[in-house]
Design an enzyme around this catalytic site. Sequence first.
Site, mmCIF file in Angstrom:
data_model
loop_
_atom_site.group_PDB
_atom_site.id
_atom_site.type_symbol
_atom_site.label_atom_id
_atom_site.label_comp_id
_atom_site.label_asym_id
_atom_site.label_seq_id
_atom_site.Cartn_x
_atom_site.Cartn_y
_atom_site.Cartn_z
ATOM 1 N N VAL A 48 3.898 0.845 2.534
ATOM 2 C CA VAL A 48 3.844 -0.396 3.296
ATOM 3 C C VAL A 48 4.270 -1.541 2.386
ATOM 4 O O VAL A 48 3.804 -1.641 1.248
ATOM 5 C CB VAL A 48 2.425 -0.638 3.858
ATOM 6 N N GLY A 97 0.556 5.350 1.214
ATOM 7 C CA GLY A 97 -0.232 6.363 1.897
ATOM 8 C C GLY A 97 0.432 7.719 1.784
ATOM 9 O O GLY A 97 1.500 7.853 1.189
ATOM 10 N N ASP A 127 -7.207 6.730 10.993
ATOM 11 C CA ASP A 127 -7.264 5.924 9.770
ATOM 12 C C ASP A 127 -7.997 4.609 10.005
ATOM 13 O O ASP A 127 -7.519 3.552 9.628
ATOM 14 C CB ASP A 127 -5.841 5.681 9.256
ATOM 15 N N ALA A 168 0.850 -1.196 0.000
ATOM 16 C CA ALA A 168 0.000 0.000 0.000
ATOM 17 C C ALA A 168 0.881 1.240 0.000
ATOM 18 O O ALA A 168 2.050 1.193 0.381
ATOM 19 C CB ALA A 168 -0.906 -0.003 1.225
#
Length: 155
Positions: free
Chosen positions: A30, A25, A149, A23
Site C-alpha cells: 500500500v 501485506g 482483515d 504498509a
Amino acid sequence: MTSLHNKNPLNALGRYELVRPLARGGMADVYLARRKVAGVEKRLVIKRMRRERVTDPRSLDLFVKEAQLSMALVQQNIVPVFDFGRIGEDVFLAMEHVDGKDLGSSLAQQPGEPLPHVMAAFIAAECCAALDHAHQLAHGASRGIVHRDVTPRNI
C-alpha cells in the site's frame, strides 16, 4: 481492468505517482500516491498486488473480486475505491486517502490506557455498520462476504 503504459516503474504507476510506502501485506503493498491533472493535485492510496502473487491465479482472482466488491460499496465508513487496473505486471486499486490516524496508531500512543467506554462503543457500532453494509445487498440478502482483515490498523 484498464491497461495503461508505465513510464517510470520506480515511482509511477500509470497516471499515479507513488510517493511513499504505507504498509506491506501478504498479498499487496500500500502506497501514498498522488495524481496531478491540470495543476490540481489529488492525494490517494494505491494498493498494488505483489508481483509474485499476480502469477497465482487464485490470488489474482481474490484481488479482482476485492476490487469489484470495493468499487460497489458506498457507505460513510468504507474508504471509496475509484479505480482498478493492470499496468504491465502491476495490478492495483486506487482509493481515497483518509488523512488521519488509524485506530491502531491511536491506541499505541496510549499503551495501557483503555478507550473511554462511549468512544469504544461508537467505534464498534460504526465498524458494525460498515461490515453490515458490505455483507448485505440492498434488499437484505447476504452476499456471503467475510472481511478477513478487521484490525485496529484498518479502522
